[in-house]
Design a protein around this motif. Structure first.
Motif, PDB file in Angstrom:
ATOM      1  N   UNK A  17     -15.471  22.830 -48.676  1.00 29.21           N
ATOM      2  CA  UNK A  17     -14.890  22.376 -47.381  1.00 29.21           C
ATOM      3  C   UNK A  17     -13.463  22.932 -47.355  1.00 29.21           C
ATOM      4  N   UNK A  18     -12.640  22.683 -48.321  1.00 25.71           N
ATOM      5  CA  UNK A  18     -11.274  23.411 -48.243  1.00 25.71           C
ATOM      6  C   UNK A  18     -11.243  24.839 -48.162  1.00 25.71           C
ATOM      7  N   UNK A  19     -12.287  25.533 -48.701  1.00 28.58           N
ATOM      8  CA  UNK A  19     -12.337  26.956 -48.453  1.00 28.58           C
ATOM      9  C   UNK A  19     -12.762  27.358 -47.124  1.00 28.58           C
TER      10      UNK A  19
ATOM     11  N   UNK B 225     -12.435  25.069 -35.956  1.00 28.39           N
ATOM     12  CA  UNK B 225     -13.578  25.215 -35.290  1.00 28.39           C
ATOM     13  C   UNK B 225     -14.309  23.881 -35.024  1.00 28.39           C
ATOM     14  N   UNK B 226     -14.854  23.784 -34.138  1.00 24.22           N
ATOM     15  CA  UNK B 226     -15.736  22.471 -33.428  1.00 24.22           C
ATOM     16  C   UNK B 226     -16.737  22.140 -34.619  1.00 24.22           C
ATOM     17  N   UNK B 227     -17.429  22.898 -35.353  1.00 25.06           N
ATOM     18  CA  UNK B 227     -18.551  22.491 -36.315  1.00 25.06           C
ATOM     19  C   UNK B 227     -17.688  22.135 -37.576  1.00 25.06           C
TER      20      UNK B 227
ATOM     21  N   UNK C 128     -16.025  17.534 -41.270  1.00 24.49           N
ATOM     22  CA  UNK C 128     -15.116  16.763 -41.817  1.00 24.49           C
ATOM     23  C   UNK C 128     -15.107  15.497 -41.430  1.00 24.49           C
ATOM     24  N   UNK C 129     -15.492  15.182 -40.261  1.00 18.98           N
ATOM     25  CA  UNK C 129     -15.662  13.870 -39.825  1.00 18.98           C
ATOM     26  C   UNK C 129     -16.911  12.997 -40.438  1.00 18.98           C
ATOM     27  N   UNK C 130     -17.840  13.823 -40.671  1.00 17.52           N
ATOM     28  CA  UNK C 130     -19.062  13.371 -41.755  1.00 17.52           C
ATOM     29  C   UNK C 130     -18.516  12.974 -43.014  1.00 17.52           C
ATOM     30  N   UNK C 131     -17.828  13.955 -43.539  1.00 19.18           N
ATOM     31  CA  UNK C 131     -17.641  13.632 -45.002  1.00 19.18           C
ATOM     32  C   UNK C 131     -16.368  12.535 -45.210  1.00 19.18           C
ATOM     33  N   UNK C 132     -15.661  12.372 -44.335  1.00 16.91           N
ATOM     34  CA  UNK C 132     -14.697  11.233 -44.256  1.00 16.91           C
ATOM     35  C   UNK C 132     -15.479   9.956 -44.013  1.00 16.91           C
TER      36      UNK C 132
END
Length: 103
Positions: free
Chosen positions: A13-15, A31-33, A38-42
């Motif tokens: 995710x960081x990469x 980017x929107x995706x 990121x929102x899903x992971x959080x």
């Protein structure tokens, strides 16, 4: 089953975040995706922490309940009961009579 992000997934995710920033020329927007990912992971991480806290809370409550129940007698009648030697003797005699069978 709840999917918990592990170290390799976080590094990926960081990469992706770093490459997504490199692809946008002159802007710092993601980017929107990538924002959605990121929102899903959080969200999954927050749910994981809440489930972990809830489980620890239930274990602690159950342990405290078991400790308090060990201090009290197992049956409420045992506290108020008294021994009746005559009743115990009668029941022993009845058991012996019930063992004898007539042929």
């Amino acid at each position: 089953m709840l999917c918990v992000p592990q170290l390799p997934e976080l590094l990926l995710l960081a990469a992706l975040t770093a490459t997504a920033r490199g692809q946008t020329v002159g802007s710092q927007q993601l980017q929107p995706w990538l924002i959605g990912l990121t929102a899903v992971v959080v969200f999954l991480f927050v749910v994981f922490v809440l489930l972990l806290v809830g489980r620890l809370w239930r274990l602690r409550t159950r342990r405290e309940h078991e400790d308090s129940s060990e201090q009290q007698p197992a049956h409420s009648m045992e506290r108020a009961a008294y021994s009746n030697a005559a009743a115990e003797k009668d029941s022993d005699d009845e058991r012996e009579k019930s063992k004898a069978t007539s042929l």
